[in-house]
Enzyme design. Structure first.
Site, PDB file in Angstrom:
ATOM      1  CE1 TYR A 112      -3.517   8.662  -4.562  1.00 52.52           C
ATOM      2  CE2 TYR A 112      -5.208   7.945  -3.021  1.00 52.52           C
ATOM      3  CZ  TYR A 112      -4.428   7.714  -4.134  1.00 52.52           C
ATOM      4  OH  TYR A 112      -4.558   6.534  -4.830  1.00 52.52           O
ATOM      5  CG  ASP A 144     -12.074  12.775  -2.369  1.00 49.76           C
ATOM      6  OD1 ASP A 144     -12.752  11.871  -1.839  1.00 49.76           O
ATOM      7  OD2 ASP A 144     -10.969  12.579  -2.891  1.00 49.76           O
ATOM      8  CE  LYS A 160     -10.126   4.955   0.940  1.00 49.88           C
ATOM      9  NZ  LYS A 160      -8.876   4.242   0.913  1.00 49.88           N
TER      10      LYS A 160
HETATM   11  C1  LIG Z   1      -9.470  11.213  -0.382  1.00 51.32           C
HETATM   12  C2  LIG Z   1      -9.383  10.039  -1.310  1.00 51.32           C
HETATM   13  N1  LIG Z   1      -9.949  10.117  -2.526  1.00 51.32           N
HETATM   14  C3  LIG Z   1      -9.907   9.092  -3.394  1.00 51.32           C
HETATM   15  C4  LIG Z   1      -9.275   7.919  -3.069  1.00 51.32           C
HETATM   16  C5  LIG Z   1      -9.226   6.788  -4.051  1.00 51.32           C
HETATM   17  O1  LIG Z   1     -10.012   5.719  -3.608  1.00 51.32           O
HETATM   18  P1  LIG Z   1      -9.714   4.227  -4.117  1.00 51.32           P
HETATM   19  O2  LIG Z   1      -8.455   3.788  -3.439  1.00 51.32           O
HETATM   20  O3  LIG Z   1     -10.917   3.438  -3.709  1.00 51.32           O
HETATM   21  O4  LIG Z   1      -9.552   4.298  -5.595  1.00 51.32           O
HETATM   22  C6  LIG Z   1      -8.677   7.790  -1.810  1.00 51.32           C
HETATM   23  C7  LIG Z   1      -7.992   6.546  -1.423  1.00 51.32           C
HETATM   24  O5  LIG Z   1      -7.382   6.417  -0.399  1.00 51.32           O
HETATM   25  C8  LIG Z   1      -8.724   8.876  -0.909  1.00 51.32           C
HETATM   26  O6  LIG Z   1      -8.146   8.813   0.304  1.00 51.32           O
END
Ligand SMILES: Cc1ncc(COP(=O)(O)O)c(C=O)c1O
Length: 444
Positions: free
Chosen positions: A144, A245, A272
Site C-alpha cells: 500500500y 516510501d 505521518k
Molecule cells: C506506506 C504508506 N505509504 C503511503 C501512505 C499514504 O499516506 P496518507 O494516509 O497520509 O495519505 C500510507 C498510509 O498509511 C502508507 O502506509
C-alpha cells in the site's frame, strides 16, 4: 461493553450513515458492527463518546508518534494559530521543518511538502517520470502506498486477475485512469531473480522503483537485504530512480529506514510522523534532482506543484516540535517498548498454544492470528483463506481488547507512541494473555 446497541457510538454511527457513505470518511477506521467514536485524547489514551478510556496502541496509524496532545506540540500549534493559520506566502516554519528533515535523512538534501502520504508518493512517482522522461514505475504486489491511481495498482488484486506469481499482472483499482495499469510494473516481494529479470526486460522504459522496506499490509514483511540491493543495482544500471516510501517506515531508524538498512534512495516519500499529528506529506531527494524538478524561479520549473495547504504553518509548527522531541533517546526508548511488546506476545503464544505470528520492527508491532509463512501478497491471501477461523479469531480478539481498555489496528497492528510506558505495555500483555486464553477455547 462493545458492541452495545444503546451506546452513543452506535447512535452516532446510525446518524453518520445518512450523511456519509456507510457513515465513513476513511475505510481503515470502520470495523463491524460500528466503529467507536472518539471524543478526546490524553497522552497514551483515547476516550470515546461513551466516556470509555482505552490505551491507544495504533496512534492514528503511526502519525501520533508522541501520542495525543503532547504539551509541547499543542503549545507550538496554539502559538502558531495565534500568529498565522494560513497564508499565500512561504513561512519560516516550513524552512525549519525542511532543515530538520534534511539534517536527519542522509539522502534528503531538499524536501517538498504536501498534505498527505498519498500526495508525497504521488509526487515522488511524478518526479521520477519527469526526471527520467520515462513512464514505467515498478512496485510490489500487495504493498500500500496511498490512494493515487499509480500507487494503488495491485494493492489488493483478486486472484482471478493477478496472473503469474513471479511476474504479477498489473491490476488498476476501479475508477483509475486509462493506461494506469500499463504504466506500472508489478514485482513479487523479495523475489530477487524474477524482479531482476523484470526490471532488466523493461529497463529502457523504467522511470523508478517504489519500495516500502517494511510492508505493513503484507503483515509487516521486511524487504530482504538482497532484494533491496538488487533494486538499487538495477535502477542505477537502468538510469531509473529508486524511491523509498518512508511514510510509515521512517520509524525504522533514528535517521530513517535507509540509514538503518544501508541503502541510499534517490527519492523518499514522507508523511505521518513528520507532521506532528497534523496532515502532511513530502517528497525529498538530492538537491540535483529536487531543484531540477521543483525550482519555481523563472525559466526553471519542470513539474507544476501547487497546493493551497502545502507547508501550512500549523503542520510545520507541529512537525518541527514533534521531530525535535523524537530525538535519539526517544527513538531508542520507543524501540525497546516495541521489543518488550513483541517478546511478550511471543511468550503468550508459547504459553497458550494459540497459532499466531508476531512481526514488526522498532515501534511497529504486528500480532496476526494463524502461523504465517512466506511474505508475498499471495502468501498472505492464502493464509487468510486457509482457515475461516482466522478472521473470526481476529474479530474476537479485537473485541476482547476493546472491552479491556486497549485499542489497536483491528487486523493486528500495534504502532507505539512515546507517551506509552513499560507499565502500559505490560497492561496490554496482561489483556492479551486473557484474550489468547479465550481464543484457546475456540474450535480451530
Ligand atoms: C506506506 C504508506 N505509504 C503511503 C501512505 C499514504 O499516506 P496518507 O494516509 O497520509 O495519505 C500510507 C498510509 O498509511 C502508507 O502506509
Amino acid at each position: 461493553m462493545f458492541p452495545n446497541t444503546g451506546s452513543r457510538s452506535r447512535l452516532l454511527h446510525s446518524r453518520a450513515t445518512l450523511s456519509l457513505p456507510g457513515g465513513n470518511s476513511r475505510h481503515t477506521v470502520y470495523f463491524p458492527p460500528y466503529p467507536i467514536y472518539a471524543v478526546r485524547g490524553e497522552g497514551a489514551r483515547v476516550i470515546d463518546a461513551d466516556g470509555v478510556s482505552r490505551l491507544d496502541l495504533i496512534n492514528n496509524y503511526s502519525s501520533l508518534i508522541h501520542g495525543h496532545n503532547h504539551p509541547k506540540i499543542v503549545e507550538a500549534v496554539v502559538e502558531q494559530a495565534h500568529k498565522l493559520l494560513a497564508v499565500a506566502l512561504p513561512t519560516e516554519a516550513e524552512v525549519e521543518l525542511a532543515e530538520i528533515l534534511c539534517d536527519r535523512l542522509p539522502s534528503v538534501e531538499q524536501v517538498r511538502f504536501a498534505n498527505s502520504g498519498t500526495e508525497g508518493v504521488m509526487m515522488a512517482i511524478k518526479a521520477a517520470r519527469a526526471y527520467t522522461g520515462r513512464r514505467l514505475i515498478a512496485k510490489i504486489e500487495g504493498a500500500y502506498h496511498g490512494s493515487s491511481d499509480s500507487a494503488a495498482v495491485s494493492t489488493s488484486p483478486a486472484p482471478n486477475r493477478w496472473g503469474d506469481a513471479r511476474y504479477p499482472t498489473s491490476v488498476a483499482e476501479p475508477g483509475s485512469g486509462p493506461g494506469t495499469a500499463d504504466d506500472m510494473l508489478v514485482l513479487s516481494m523479495n523475489d530477487v531473480e524474477a524482479g531482476r529479470a523484470s526490471l532488466r526486460q523493461h529497463g529502457s522504459e523504467l522511470a523508478g522503483v517504489l519500495i516500502d522496506p517494511l510492508v505493513k499490509n503484507l503483515a509487516f514483511q521486511p524487504a530482504s537485504p538482497e532484494f533491496l540491493a538488487m533494486l538499487r543495482e538495477e535502477t542505477t544500471a537502468a538510469g531509473a530512480l529508486l524511491i523509498f516510501d518512508e511514510v510509515y517506515s521512517l520509524r525504522l531508524g533514528f535517521n530513517g529506514a535507509q540509514q538503518a538498512l544501508g541503502v541510499r534512495a534517490d527519492l523518499t516519500a514522507l508523511g505521518k510522523i513528520i507532521g506532528g499529528g497534523l496532515p502532511v506529506g513530502a517528497v525529498g531527494g538530492s538537491a540535483e534532482i529536487m531543484t531540477a524538478l521543483f525550482d519555481p524561479r523563472p525559466g526553471k520549473v519542470r513539474l507544476a506543484h501547487g497546493g493551497t495547504y502545502n507547508a501550512n504553518p500549523l503542520t510545520m509548527a507541529a512537525g518541527s516540535a514533534s521531530m525535535k522531541l523524537f530525538d535519539r533517546e526517544a527513538f531508542d526508548r520507543l524501540s525497546l517498548l516495541g521489543d518488550r511488546l513483541r517478546a511478550g506476545f511471543e511468550e503468550i503464544i508459547r504459553i497458550t498454544g494459540v497459532p499466531a505470528t508476531v512481526r514488526g520492527k522498532t515501534s511497529m508491532v504486528g500480532l496476526f492470528q494463524g502461523r504465517m509463512t512466506g511474505g508475498t501478497y499471495r502468501d498472505v491471501v492464502a493464509q487468510m483463506k486457509s482457515s475461516p477461523a482466522i478472521v473470526e479469531r481476529s474479530a474476537r480478539f479485537f473485541e476482547h481488547m476493546l472491552n479491556n481498555g486497549v485499542f489497536f489496528g483491528a487486523a493486528g497492528f500495534f504502532v507505539l507512541s512515546t507517551a506509552l510506558t513499560e507499565a502500559d505495555i505490560d497492561f496490554v500483555l496482561d489483556k492479551t494473555l486473557d484474550g489468547f486464553r479465550m481464543l484457546a477455547t475456540l474450535p480451530d
